[in-house]
Design a protein around this motif. Structure first.
Motif: not given
Length: 305
Positions: A29-43, A1-13
């Protein structure tokens, strides 16, 4: 399952987010959810490299370009040969048509307007650009320049962005499309999408913004993330393409021009490098040329540092 790496974004120096006025974590959170639905779950193979997410690469398992390369070469018995395009066409300098129609869709999160401007200049080989309606959407913060020597000098930029948001969204004194004229150049764009053909990526975007010296530091960072995401999707293909279009080509071209102009001998190269002639005669010729006549001058950005 795709997990958005938030640290790489939010903690960028270099990123300063306006969490107090923009619900950034909720948006992620919403972007992560819909990446899973719209892309990952579609293969689709979703790959993230820091602030860049490759959502969809159309040449799945390299089979589409394999089929097209087979038709191009008239090879009908083995049309699923996934190495044919690379070894029979790229290596021979033939047409890149098999990947011209294959594209990669990138999502950019936490990227400044300056970098967006550098990427949006590419129109050939870029079928998709979704920038979230800049007349209405609010910026997420401020991105410090890579070249900034005094970061404290940029603190006031966040206040400028807050005031724009207040003016347009809270006080409603001005429309956002008018108030945005007050934004600093380096404001963080809301997430945006750009899609490029694979040919445009390797021959133009990566060449001009990554392989050749001179691109601005923040743009180099994002182009590096784009390339790393491509490597995650198909390491063999992109390493092969880099071998034929990568940064070493600029050095090689400089070496050939210098040799043609100066008529250097092996002894001249030894003197240039300060190496005894006996050692030079045993050295790898390619490395010798790249280290001497192929050495590139520093870029404008490197000189400024």
């Amino acid at each position: 399952m795709f997990d958005l790496d938030r640290d790489a974004i939010l903690h960028h120096e270099r990123l300063k987010f306006l969490d107090d006025v923009v619900p950034i974590r909720e948006h992620l959170d919403n972007i992560e959810k819909f990446i899973r639905i719209c892309y990952e779950e579609q293969g689709w193979h979703v790959a993230q490299s820091r602030r860049v997410i490759a959502l969809r690469a159309t040449d799945k398992e390299r089979l589409s370009s394999a089929f097209k390369a087979s038709l191009y070469l008239g090879k009908y018995r083995d049309m699923a040969n996934t190495t044919r395009f690379l070894h029979n066409m790229v290596a021979a300098g033939h047409s890149y048509e098999p990947i011209r129609g294959e594209s990669i869709l990138f999502l950019f999160i936490g990227v400044g307007k300056t970098v967006y401007d550098h990427l949006v200049t590419y129109t050939v080989g870029r079928p998709t650009r979704i920038a979230g309606g800049q007349r209405a959407n609010v910026p997420w913060g401020f991105e410090l320049p890579v070249e900034a020597k005094n970061p404290d000098e940029y603190k006031e930029e966040l206040d400028r962005i807050r005031n724009v948001i207040r003016l347009a969204k809270e006080d409603r004194a001005e429309q956002m499309q008018a108030a945005r004229a007050k934004l600093p150049v380096g404001y963080i764009m809301p997430p945006f999408l750009m899609e490029f053909s694979e040919e445009a990526l390797i021959k133009t975007v990566f060449r001009q913004r990554l392989f050749e010296k001179g691109a601005q530091g923040a743009t180099v960072d994002i182009a590096t993330d784009m390339l790393n995401a491509c490597l995650q999707i198909d390491e063999e293909k992109w390493n092969f393409l880099i071998d034929y279009h990568g940064p070493h080509l600029q050095q090689w071209e400089k070496a050939m021009r210098t040799l043609r102009k100066e008529h250097y001998t092996v002894a001249d190269l030894a003197l240039k490098l300060g190496i005894p002639i006996d050692e030079v005669m045993q050295a790898n010729l390619y490395d010798l040329l790249m280290e001497s006549v192929g050495k590139l001058p520093p870029s404008m950005w490197e000189k400024q540092r």
